[in-house]
Enzyme design. Structure first.
Site, short mmCIF file in Angstrom:
data_model
loop_
_atom_site.label_atom_id
_atom_site.label_comp_id
_atom_site.label_asym_id
_atom_site.label_seq_id
_atom_site.Cartn_x
_atom_site.Cartn_y
_atom_site.Cartn_z
CD GLU A 46 19.10 36.53 42.40
OE1 GLU A 46 19.89 35.81 42.29
OE2 GLU A 46 19.10 37.72 43.01
CG LEU A 290 50.96 48.89 57.06
CD1 LEU A 290 50.99 47.65 57.88
CD2 LEU A 290 49.58 49.79 58.04
#
Length: 353
Positions: A46, A290
């Site tokens: 912005e 994993l």
């Protein structure tokens, strides 16, 4: 708003741990200012758009991909800057999931009699920041597993040999997924068998994600390539001290001791630790053990699969180590979000339902 989203994408590899945000200012049907957040600590989207618009910002409309912030962080509140500039309307793609902001930016603008609205192209805005949204709403990062597989779903031969299943184009594409991630997560098995560096290897100056190894018994050798590549390395273990700690620390790593669950590292606790370290997106580059453990624990959000036109046979290694299913009702459901060709390979994006 589409232009604001395009701008936000320019911060895809640099804003971490902040969200990727774009902003466009419009007056009399013309764009008078553009901005995107580049890096934590630098001006928000912005503010950049306001600076470009200058005095023309008074009376302008604002299109921004995320609700303007209302708190002091590394930079002042964007809501205050918009009020001071004299804009008349702010349209955000989505509300900020950060509890410090959520609705407060809109509230501050409303008090200043600035019209607000949200929800325009929200789905696209959410796709830009899955990790930031996850960290703010679930207290853990977005976890994405990258897998290179054959057409019959194999990641390596039974001997462990895997170079190379996928082609050069797929491997280059995977480098960009590394580059946008907060951390790369792997297991000790992958380190011992492949000795990867897990660094971003693209031309130019790229941010290097943190590299994390789950190594319950602290077996990682001090000569591992991980220690030679740029960027931080964390070793997650159950070992609480001793000579191995000193050796790993001397090699340049930080040792992270976590509690055990059934003799293994508590992966839920690891995700909570990732959130404390402001990690948004985790890219898993690991073996079946994993990946299977993360899937079983409900911690995998998305799969990034590169499928090569090859067959490796049923003695080759699979993608996930999981207990056998008793019935089809126990199967894990996926939702395909993107399928495309990358070189000669197929790239499949799928989310866990």
């Amino acid at each position: 708003m589409a232009e604001a989203l395009r701008l936000a994408e320019q911060g895809l590899y640099t804003t971490d741990p902040n969200p990727r945000v774009g902003c466009v200012l419009v007056k009399d049907g013309k764009i008078i200012g553009r901005g995107f957040h580049r890096k934590a600590g630098e001006a928000h989207a912005e503010v950049q758009a306001l600076e470009q618009a200058g005095e023309q910002a008074r009376g302008a409309g604002v299109y921004v991909t995320l609700e303007p912030c209302a708190h002091f962080g590394r930079t002042p509140p964007c809501a205050d800057a918009l009020i001071e500039a004299g804009v008349t309307r702010v349209v955000a793609a989505m509300q900020d999931p950060n509890p410090r902001v959520a609705g407060k930016g809109f509230g501050k603008l409303g008090t200043a009699r600035i019209a607000t609205a949200s929800g325009l192209l929200e789905a696209q805005a959410r796709q830009l920041n899955p990790g930031f949204i996850s960290r703010m709403t679930r207290g853990r990062p977005w976890v994405r597993s990258k897998l290179g597989v054959s057409l019959d779903g194999r990641t390596a031969l039974g001997t462990g040999e895997s170079k190379w299943i996928t082609g050069e184009a797929a491997r280059q594409d995977a480098q960009r997924w590394r580059a946008r991630s907060s951390a790369i997560l792997t297991g000790i098995g992958t380190v011992l068998s492949d000795d990867p560096s897990l660094s971003v290897r693209l031309e130019g100056n790229w941010r290097q994600p943190m590299r994390v190894v789950v190594d319950a018994q602290l077996r990682i050798p001090a000569t591992a390539k991980l220690f030679q590549a740029p960027g931080r390395v964390h070793i997650v273990t159950l070992e609480t001290g001793g000579g191995r700690h000193k050796a790993v620390t001397a090699a340049g790593a930080t040792v992270m001791v976590l509690p055990a669950v059934e003799g293994r590292v508590d992966l839920v606790a690891l995700m909570e630790r990732f959130a404390e370290m402001e990690c948004n997106e985790i890219l898993v580059e690991a073996g079946a053990a994993l990946n299977g453990a993360l899937l079983k624990a409900g911690l995998l959000d998305e799969l990034l699969i590169y499928m090569a036109p090859q067959l490796l046979g049923d003695t080759a290694r699979g993608m996930f180590s999981l207990p056998p299913l008793a019935s089809m009702a126990q199967r894990l459901q996926l939702q395909l979000s993107d399928v495309r060709m990358v070189g000669e390979d197929i790239r499949i994006m799928a989310r866990l339902k």
